[in-house]
Enzyme design. Structure first.
Site, PDB file in Angstrom:
ATOM      1  N   TRP A 182       0.860  -1.183   0.000  1.00 56.65           N
ATOM      2  CA  TRP A 182       0.000   0.000   0.000  1.00 56.65           C
ATOM      3  C   TRP A 182       0.898   1.236   0.000  1.00 56.65           C
ATOM      4  CZ3 TRP A 182      -0.283   3.937   3.784  1.00 56.65           C
ATOM      5  CH2 TRP A 182      -1.152   4.976   3.417  1.00 56.65           C
ATOM      6  N   GLU A 223      -3.043  -2.856  -2.553  1.00 56.81           N
ATOM      7  CA  GLU A 223      -4.185  -2.251  -1.859  1.00 56.81           C
ATOM      8  C   GLU A 223      -4.486  -0.859  -2.406  1.00 56.81           C
ATOM      9  OE1 GLU A 223      -3.516  -1.715   2.335  1.00 56.81           O
ATOM     10  OE2 GLU A 223      -5.549  -0.990   2.719  1.00 56.81           O
ATOM     11  N   LYS A 225      -6.911   2.770  -2.803  1.00 60.08           N
ATOM     12  CA  LYS A 225      -7.496   3.728  -1.867  1.00 60.08           C
ATOM     13  C   LYS A 225      -8.175   4.835  -2.657  1.00 60.08           C
ATOM     14  CE  LYS A 225      -6.346   6.081   2.414  1.00 60.08           C
ATOM     15  NZ  LYS A 225      -5.484   6.078   3.582  1.00 60.08           N
ATOM     16  N   ASP A 256      -9.706  -2.789   1.085  1.00 62.09           N
ATOM     17  CA  ASP A 256      -9.882  -2.262   2.449  1.00 62.09           C
ATOM     18  C   ASP A 256     -11.219  -1.545   2.442  1.00 62.09           C
ATOM     19  OD1 ASP A 256      -9.898  -0.207   4.508  1.00 62.09           O
ATOM     20  OD2 ASP A 256      -7.765  -0.615   4.833  1.00 62.09           O
ATOM     21  N   HIS A 259     -11.651   2.198   2.116  1.00 58.46           N
ATOM     22  CA  HIS A 259     -11.005   2.864   0.986  1.00 58.46           C
ATOM     23  C   HIS A 259     -11.910   3.092  -0.216  1.00 58.46           C
ATOM     24  CE1 HIS A 259      -6.639   1.830   2.351  1.00 58.46           C
ATOM     25  NE2 HIS A 259      -7.363   2.412   3.276  1.00 58.46           N
ATOM     26  N   HIS A 283      -8.833  -5.976   3.941  1.00 59.85           N
ATOM     27  CA  HIS A 283      -8.579  -5.293   5.203  1.00 59.85           C
ATOM     28  C   HIS A 283      -9.943  -4.914   5.724  1.00 59.85           C
ATOM     29  CE1 HIS A 283      -4.144  -3.733   5.001  1.00 59.85           C
ATOM     30  NE2 HIS A 283      -4.242  -5.035   5.218  1.00 59.85           N
ATOM     31  N   ASP A 291     -12.004   7.296   6.288  1.00 57.99           N
ATOM     32  CA  ASP A 291     -11.239   6.064   6.548  1.00 57.99           C
ATOM     33  C   ASP A 291     -10.619   6.135   7.943  1.00 57.99           C
ATOM     34  OD1 ASP A 291      -9.870   3.676   6.117  1.00 57.99           O
ATOM     35  OD2 ASP A 291      -8.163   4.702   5.196  1.00 57.99           O
ATOM     36  N   ASP A 293     -10.581   4.120  10.491  1.00 55.01           N
ATOM     37  CA  ASP A 293     -10.012   2.907  11.090  1.00 55.01           C
ATOM     38  C   ASP A 293     -10.465   2.665  12.525  1.00 55.01           C
ATOM     39  OD1 ASP A 293      -8.347   1.585   8.997  1.00 55.01           O
ATOM     40  OD2 ASP A 293      -7.416   3.559   8.918  1.00 55.01           O
ATOM     41  N   ASP A 323      -7.649  -4.173   9.780  1.00 53.06           N
ATOM     42  CA  ASP A 323      -6.853  -2.950   9.719  1.00 53.06           C
ATOM     43  C   ASP A 323      -7.590  -1.817  10.422  1.00 53.06           C
ATOM     44  OD1 ASP A 323      -5.095  -0.947   9.139  1.00 53.06           O
ATOM     45  OD2 ASP A 323      -5.532  -0.840   6.996  1.00 53.06           O
TER      46      ASP A 323
HETATM   47  C1  RNT Z   1      -3.900   2.887   4.798  1.00 49.68           C
HETATM   48  C2  RNT Z   1      -4.038   1.446   4.480  1.00 49.68           C
HETATM   49  C3  RNT Z   1      -2.945   0.553   4.995  1.00 49.68           C
HETATM   50  C4  RNT Z   1      -2.490   0.904   6.387  1.00 49.68           C
HETATM   51  C5  RNT Z   1      -1.549  -0.103   7.004  1.00 49.68           C
HETATM   52  C6  RNT Z   1      -0.880   0.414   8.217  1.00 49.68           C
HETATM   53  O1  RNT Z   1      -5.014   3.618   4.501  1.00 49.68           O
HETATM   54  O2  RNT Z   1      -5.274   0.986   4.919  1.00 49.68           O
HETATM   55  O3  RNT Z   1      -3.347  -0.759   4.909  1.00 49.68           O
HETATM   56  O4  RNT Z   1      -3.562   1.095   7.256  1.00 49.68           O
HETATM   57  O5  RNT Z   1      -0.669  -0.557   6.075  1.00 49.68           O
HETATM   58 ZN    ZN Z   2      -5.648  -1.130   4.827  1.00 46.29          ZN
END
Ligand code: RNT
Ligand code: ZN
Length: 416
Positions: A182, A223, A225, A256, A259, A283, A291, A293, A323
């Site tokens: 990523w 990955e 985004k 993810d 994202h 993720h 985003d 988290d 994640d």
């Molecule tokens: C960031 C991505 C990525 C990170 C990690 C720490 O937006 O989601 O996966 O969160 O690699």
């Molecule tokens: Zn991620």
């Protein structure tokens, strides 16, 4: 002693055509990739300073892990409260170099030997990520798409080095390692050139993945985004970019669920990906308005993701990683809650009569389909979850938190 509540639940589900023993067995075989970075707010062991790359951990709850020993101890506590045997997902910045500064492009398997030792002793798998943020050469916000050839080369070399580390994990542990790339690359404001950076990223990835590594050891994922903080107008590694790249280059997409645009859901993408790709990686996270988290909950979309995995019969084709990083609450409790919620969602999905529901859809009997879906929500799910936890020798309900609270008093509270 006979578990009466479970026996009752088993009977209720059996009437709906669901085998609870089979569901418990299927869930027991699922390894979830538990991200180490929940334990220290994505800090890493390099003393690299502030987190960069458009991601942020907010909160200042006391007791965060400050080194490998503390992070591993905290993880151990979390693992003891999570049913089953899993994988740990680490980042390059969690290399254990015994005080030596090792440039990220020079990292070697030996710098991760302690993680292998940790995983071996516990029967865990390991996953890896190159770290392309929180570093002076990522300060401009560009890495693999940087216009400077020397900066780009540094990051390409880093990614190649980490593939070697991943291969080493796979060989040592006998469980394929997922290596996920990523990058934070993008622009705050409207770019003058959208193709150029993507062409450079494409070339960088070609160099990174040029060496074929046995898939029994290493599985490469990319990955995408949609945007990051400070990178609002343009993301080089967009979903279309990586989906096409993955399809043409024999690597996997990692989705993810923080994202994508807020009304776009990853659950809906899973079957489409599986029709065209051998596997897809996830993720699982929880974005609140962005985003952010947040810790994964037992919520609608997590269950919907789980339902797609189960009804596509893809428990072995969807590589489930988590994640999230919440620094405002006890970090061990965050881990345990998030992993258990992913497992609960999978169990919920495994306890649905999918063949029957599919048939109702095909026959156009949508009233019965809706009623059935709604009634299933009040089935004795908790009793099956409790039986699963019991089988894995962990507490089924909130009492596990007492152990974390005690640890907070005895250990975390002393970290000042
Ligand atoms: C960031 C991505 C990525 C990170 C990690 C720490 O937006 O989601 O996966 O969160 O690699
Ligand atoms: Zn991620």
């Amino acid at each position: 002693m006979k578990n009466e509540r479970y026996e009752f639940a088993k009977e209720v589900y059996a009437q709906a055509g669901v085998d609870t023993d089979a569901a418990i067995k299927a869930l027991s075989d699922v390894r979830i990739s538990i991200h180490c970075w929940q334990g220290d707010d994505v800090g890493g062991f390099e003393n690299s300073g502030a987190l960069s790359g458009g991601i942020a951990a907010t909160g200042n709850y006391p007791g965060k892990a400050r080194d490998a020993k503390e992070l591993m101890a905290d993880l151990d506590l979390a693992l003891s409260l999570i049913p089953g045997t899993h994988k740990i997902n680490i980042h390059a910045m969690y290399a254990i170099t015994d005080g030596k500064q090792v440039s990220r492009d020079k990292l070697e398997p030996k710098h991760f030997a302690k993680w292998v030792e940790y995983a071996k002793a516990r029967g865990l798998g390991l996953d890896i990520n190159p770290t392309l943020f929180s570093h002076p050469l990522a300060a401009s916000g560009l890495t693999l798409s940087h216009p400077s050839e020397s900066i780009r080369k540094f990051w390409i070399d880093h990614c190649i080095a980490m593939r070697k580390v991943g291969e080493y994990f796979g060989k040592e542990l006998g469980i394929p390692c997922v290596n996920n790339v990523w990058i934070p690359d993008g622009y705050k404001d409207v770019p003058a050139d959208r193709m150029g950076p993507r062409a450079r990223l494409k070339d960088s990835l070609d160099q990174i993945f040029a060496e074929k590594i046995d898939k029994r050891y290493l599985v490469d994922t990319v990955e995408s985004k949609v945007f990051g903080i400070g990178v609002e107008s343009y993301t080089v590694g967009s979903h279309e970019f990586y989906m096409n790249y993955a399809a043409k280059n024999d690597v996997l997409c990692l989705l993810d669920n923080g994202h994508f645009h807020p009304t776009e859901v990853v659950s809906d993408k899973i079957p489409s990906m599986l029709l065209f790709s051998d596997k897809v990686a996830l993720h699982v996270t929880r974005g609140v308005r962005w985003d952010s988290d947040h810790v994964v909950l037992f919520d609608d979309e997590t269950r919907e993701i789980a339902k797609e995995i189960v009804r596509c019969d893809a428990l072995d084709r969807v590589l489930i990683g988590l994640d999230f990083f919440d620094a405002s609450i006890n970090r061990v409790a965050a881990w345990v809650t998030g992993v258990r919620n992913m497992q609960k969602s999978l169990l919920y999905a495994l306890l649905m009569p999918h063949d029957k529901l599919r048939k109702l859809q095909d026959e156009g009997r949508f009233t019965r389909l809706m009623v059935m879906n709604e009634e299933l929500k009040a089935y004795p799910f908790g009793d099956v979850w409790a039986a699963f936890c019991k089988q894995h020798k962990v507490l089924p309900r909130e009492n596990w938190l007492n152990t974390v609270e005690q640890y907070e008093k005895d250990v975390l509270g002393l970290r000042i």
